[in-house]
Design a protein around this motif. Structure first.
Motif, short mmCIF file in Angstrom:
data_model
loop_
_atom_site.label_atom_id
_atom_site.label_comp_id
_atom_site.label_asym_id
_atom_site.label_seq_id
_atom_site.Cartn_x
_atom_site.Cartn_y
_atom_site.Cartn_z
N ASN A 113 0.86 -1.18 0.00
CA ASN A 113 0.00 0.00 0.00
C ASN A 113 0.90 1.23 0.00
OD1 ASN A 113 -1.80 2.05 0.32
ND2 ASN A 113 -2.68 1.31 2.26
N GLN A 114 0.99 1.88 -1.14
CA GLN A 114 1.87 3.04 -1.24
C GLN A 114 1.13 4.35 -0.96
OE1 GLN A 114 3.36 2.58 -5.21
NE2 GLN A 114 1.41 3.07 -6.20
N GLY A 115 -0.11 4.26 -0.47
CA GLY A 115 -0.88 5.46 -0.15
C GLY A 115 -0.68 5.91 1.28
N ALA A 116 -1.28 7.05 1.59
CA ALA A 116 -1.15 7.63 2.93
C ALA A 116 -2.27 7.18 3.85
CB ALA A 116 -1.15 9.15 2.83
N ALA A 117 -3.20 6.39 3.33
CA ALA A 117 -4.31 5.90 4.14
C ALA A 117 -4.48 4.41 3.91
CB ALA A 117 -5.59 6.65 3.76
N ALA A 118 -5.21 3.79 4.81
CA ALA A 118 -5.47 2.36 4.66
C ALA A 118 -6.32 2.11 3.40
CB ALA A 118 -6.20 1.83 5.89
N GLU A 119 -6.07 0.98 2.77
CA GLU A 119 -6.82 0.58 1.58
C GLU A 119 -7.40 -0.81 1.82
OE1 GLU A 119 -7.42 2.37 -1.03
OE2 GLU A 119 -6.00 4.04 -0.84
N THR A 120 -8.46 -1.11 1.10
CA THR A 120 -9.11 -2.42 1.24
C THR A 120 -8.81 -3.28 0.02
OG1 THR A 120 -10.90 -1.49 2.57
CG2 THR A 120 -11.28 -3.65 1.58
N LEU A 121 -8.28 -4.47 0.28
CA LEU A 121 -8.07 -5.46 -0.78
C LEU A 121 -9.30 -6.37 -0.80
CD1 LEU A 121 -6.28 -7.02 -2.84
CD2 LEU A 121 -5.43 -8.35 -0.89
N PHE A 122 -9.98 -6.40 -1.93
CA PHE A 122 -11.14 -7.26 -2.09
C PHE A 122 -10.71 -8.54 -2.80
CE2 PHE A 122 -12.80 -2.96 -1.86
CZ PHE A 122 -13.81 -3.10 -0.91
N VAL A 123 -11.17 -9.65 -2.27
CA VAL A 123 -10.78 -10.97 -2.80
C VAL A 123 -12.04 -11.73 -3.19
CG1 VAL A 123 -9.55 -13.12 -2.34
CG2 VAL A 123 -8.77 -10.98 -1.28
N GLN A 124 -12.09 -12.16 -4.43
CA GLN A 124 -13.17 -13.03 -4.89
C GLN A 124 -12.57 -14.38 -5.27
OE1 GLN A 124 -16.47 -11.31 -7.32
NE2 GLN A 124 -14.95 -9.74 -7.79
N LEU A 125 -13.24 -15.43 -4.87
CA LEU A 125 -12.78 -16.78 -5.15
C LEU A 125 -13.79 -17.48 -6.05
CD1 LEU A 125 -10.44 -18.68 -4.36
CD2 LEU A 125 -11.90 -19.55 -2.54
N PHE A 126 -13.30 -18.00 -7.18
CA PHE A 126 -14.16 -18.68 -8.15
C PHE A 126 -13.67 -20.11 -8.35
CE2 PHE A 126 -14.53 -14.22 -9.16
CZ PHE A 126 -15.86 -14.04 -9.48
N GLY A 127 -14.58 -20.94 -8.79
CA GLY A 127 -14.24 -22.27 -9.28
C GLY A 127 -14.49 -22.34 -10.77
N GLY A 128 -13.94 -23.35 -11.42
CA GLY A 128 -14.13 -23.54 -12.85
C GLY A 128 -14.84 -24.84 -13.13
N ASP A 129 -15.27 -24.99 -14.38
CA ASP A 129 -16.07 -26.17 -14.75
C ASP A 129 -15.34 -27.14 -15.67
OD1 ASP A 129 -18.32 -25.18 -13.34
OD2 ASP A 129 -18.71 -23.81 -15.00
N ARG A 130 -14.41 -26.62 -16.49
CA ARG A 130 -13.80 -27.48 -17.51
C ARG A 130 -12.28 -27.50 -17.31
NH1 ARG A 130 -17.52 -29.04 -21.36
NH2 ARG A 130 -15.75 -30.05 -22.38
#
Length: 733
Positions: free
Chosen positions: A498-515
């Motif tokens: 995080n190179q900013g001056a304030a806290a940042e939120t990392l959003f994580v999405q988890l997917f599965g696949g079919d093939r």
């Protein structure tokens, strides 16, 4: 009239015909190969100069590891070995010599160049012979064989034999294809004459020949100007092939009107070059010459023959199971404008294909001429499906399938239709043995070699990519794909900043696949977020807590802001893939060259163990299916051993040739260049096979020895990779 007899006659010396002839010859047949041009290669020859594209789809296939195997792979690697500038369209004649060398290297093939087939003889509903004419040598030749493979593109033999065929576009309702027109018509894709330019270093004028167009006076001149893209185009075409979209003839009969179409294209080529050189609209063209113009038009489409199965759009997108699958495709359904350059719409529509699909053998033989097979752009496919199957690497795979099938037809004395019905597993086994890719199929390990076998190696690469080289901003979402083989996955660590001056939120999405054959996120498994403090630079643990998806791969999507970054590097980790996450553009999953760093995947995944080389897979499919050594600058070894002796007739070693690439301008760094094979015998003696300067991915070693107790591979050099990678060791008795 000279009589030439063989087991199979192949008509057409393009990539499909070359592969068909070589496959038939290597499987024991006496083969006749007839080509109506002075060089081999068809559209890939020095005459036409089109790249050999295929299922890798310019390296952006959703299957990622999508380049074909088999003879097409051998052909591509040999062309590059002898002509490293091939992909830059330089020294194209060298590529002609490589193709000739491959054909002349097969003693069982009799090659007839400059030979046009002008008549096909029928006997009791079967093709009995074809007659050919060599004008320059004043020879008339009759070719007899029990089986014929039409790889002529236009399907000259099939047409003369009365084989059922289609021409034009089918109606939407006929095969339930939403990409087809509402009403059937006669339109096909048109032809193109490619050209090549070169900067000679001094000013060279150009004067338009009298027959060429002044394109500024054509009704569609504005369309040409847009296509030329103004000042960018001279740099783009300097030294490479010319404009693929310079297309004409799809609204005509591309066979009957061939000469008129070719003349029209010549008028356009020289007229466009006159405009580029002399209009004043373009920079840096004074020293550029028109170095080469193809003497013939490159054809895309004409006749498509009807087989026992007509491949259609849904076969490419929904991928049904084919018990007789023999080859793969993966190019987009690339449907060109019917009127080509005269059409007011876009030159083509790149309709998405979700990665590798299989092609059934039933599409490679005629439904009504019992001893006729076909491979190339004339197979049994609708116009829409043909938009994908027509590219040359795919045509070559189909050629290998047809040539191999011919050998089994001779062995059993049956027609291709009976082979499809009764011997499809044998055909598939023969193709897999020779490196052909059939998606989802693996070679069943031979119990004779599997019993009592132990596989060891000097080292094994850890399943991590922990050395961060660059922090990449998360202003665009990034996805890390991790194959996993445990039934449950707990967590993984990534390094963020995080190179900013304030806290940042990392959003994580988890997917599965079919093939298993694709890298396409499917169902969402869970979402979470992590707060990253201002100035933080380090590793964080992402909770995953999920079961293994159907495709054996987890898709971890990271989203943040411009201030938030994840560390990446250029290290290739086979199976683990990173890309920019663009769900609205599924065809561009791979358009990113970096790999997200990760470590501490829990539970630990024993991903690159030596035993992978004997599990029957020769490329990634869900899991990587590869042994990888630790990073080294020295020697590594891989060893197979048995408690009791084995007899080995032939040994195959399958290496990693970077199957994510369509073309390559540099040596493939993961290929193993130098290695030794040490055979240990029951009497205590050893035999050594030395290999130096290898450049192929499939290495076949005739062994023909009894009483082998161990096989050891000692690897000493790659083309640049610090890792040694082996997909498969295959043994045959």
């Amino acid at each position: 009239m000279e009589l030439i007899k063989s087991d199979v006659t192949v008509i057409g010396g393009g990539i499909a015909g070359i592969c068909a002839a070589i496959a038939a010859a290597r499987n024991g047949l006496k083969v006749t190969l007839i080509n109506d041009r002075p060089v081999l290669g068809g559209n890939a020859s020095s005459e036409v100069r089109v790249h050999i594209n295929g299922s890798a789809y310019h390296g952006i296939s959703p299957s990622y590891y999508a380049r074909e195997g088999g003879l097409v792979e051998e052909l591509k690697l040999k062309i590059f070995h002898y002509n490293p500038l091939y992909n830059k369209k330089i020294m194209a004649s060298v590529s002609d010599s490589v193709l000739l060398d491959m054909v002349y290297g097969e003693p069982a093939i009799s090659l007839f160049l400059n030979t046009s087939v002008y008549e096909t003889g029928m006997e009791n509903g079967r093709i009995g012979w074809v007659d050919g004419l060599q004008l320059a040598s004043e020879r008339r030749l009759r070719f007899e064989s029990p089986y014929f493979i039409d790889c002529s593109g236009d399907g000259v033999v099939g047409y003369q034999a009365g084989a059922l065929y289609k021409r034009g576009r089918e109606a939407k309702a006929e095969f339930d294809e939403d990409l087809a027109p509402d009403t059937a018509d006669h339109y096909t894709m048109g032809d193109t004459i490619l050209f090549q330019t070169r900067d000679v270093g001094y000013k060279v004028p150009f004067r338009r020949p009298e027959f060429a167009y002044d394109i500024t006076k054509l009704d569609f001149f504005d369309s040409i100007r847009r296509g030329l893209n103004y000042r960018a185009i001279p740099r783009k075409i300097n030294g490479i092939g010319g404009l693929w979209w310079l297309e004409f003839g799809g609204h005509l009969d591309v066979v009957r009107d061939n000469e008129d179409i070719t003349l029209e294209l010549r008028k356009l080529v020289y007229g466009i070059w006159d405009y580029i050189k002399n209009s004043g609209e373009f920079d840096d063209v004074d020293n550029v010459i028109l170095d080469y113009v193809s003497p013939i038009a490159g054809k895309r489409e004409s006749r498509r023959f009807v087989g026992d199965y007509m491949l259609s759009q849904k076969d490419l997108t929904e991928k049904p199971y084919f018990p007789d699958a023999v080859a793969v495709g993966g190019w987009a359904m690339d449907l060109h404008a019917a009127r080509g350059i005269y059409d007011e719409g876009p030159a083509t529509a790149w309709n998405f294909v979700p990665g590798l699909y299989n092609i059934p053998f039933r599409s490679l033989y005629s439904a009504n001429v019992p001893n006729l097979m076909m491979a190339g752009r004339n197979i049994s496919a609708t116009h829409v499906a043909f938009g994908s199957t027509r590219v040359m690497a795919t045509c070559g795979c189909m050629g290998q399938a047809a040539g191999t099938a011919a050998a089994l037809c001779v062995q059993y004395g049956v027609n291709p239709s009976a082979l499809a019905a009764n011997h499809a597993p044998e055909l598939q086994a023969a193709l897999l043995r020779d490196g052909q890719t059939i998606s989802g199929r693996r070679e069943e390990p031979d119990p004779y070699f599997a019993e009592g076998l132990t596989v060891r190696a000097s080292s094994q690469r850890a399943y991590s990519n922990a050395v961060g080289a660059e922090a990449v901003s998360l202003d665009k979402s990034l996805c890390l794909v991790l194959p996993v083989h445990t039934e449950h996955v707990e967590s993984v660590s990534v390094r963020v900043r995080n190179q900013g001056a304030a806290a940042e939120t990392l959003f994580v999405q988890l997917f599965g696949g079919d093939r298993k054959e694709t890298y396409i996120p499917g169902s969402r498994l869970r979402s979470s977020s992590v707060d990253i403090a201002a100035g933080f630079d380090g590793w964080i643990t992402l909770p995953l807590d999920c079961s293994k998806p159907a495709d054996d791969k987890l898709y971890i999507v990271l989203e943040g802001t411009e201030q938030l970054a994840v560390y990446c590097n250029d290290d290739q980790l086979t199976g683990a893939v990173s890309f920019q996450y663009q769900p609205e553009v599924p065809a561009k999953l791979k358009k990113w060259s970096r790999n997200i760093c990760f470590k501490d995947l829990l539970p630990a995944q024993n991903m690159y163990e030596p035993a992978n080389v004997v599990n029957g897979y020769s490329r990634p499919y869900g899991l990587p299916h590869v042994w990888v050594s630790e990073r080294t600058e020295g020697q590594e070894w891989l060893e197979l051993a048995w408690a009791s002796p084995r007899n080995v007739e032939e040994l195959h070693l399958v290496l990693n040739p970077r199957l994510d690439l369509e073309h390559f301008n540099d040596p493939i760094e993961t290929l193993i260049k130098d290695y030794d094979v040490i055979l240990s015998l029951a009497d205590g003696s050893q035999q050594r096979i030395e290999v130096r300067g290898n450049y192929l991915s499939l290495n076949k070693h005739p062994v023909g020895m009894q009483g082998i107790t161990g096989i050891r591979f000692e690897f000493t050099a790659t083309y640049g990779s610090p890792y040694y990678e082996v997909f498969a060791v295959k043994l045959y008795n």
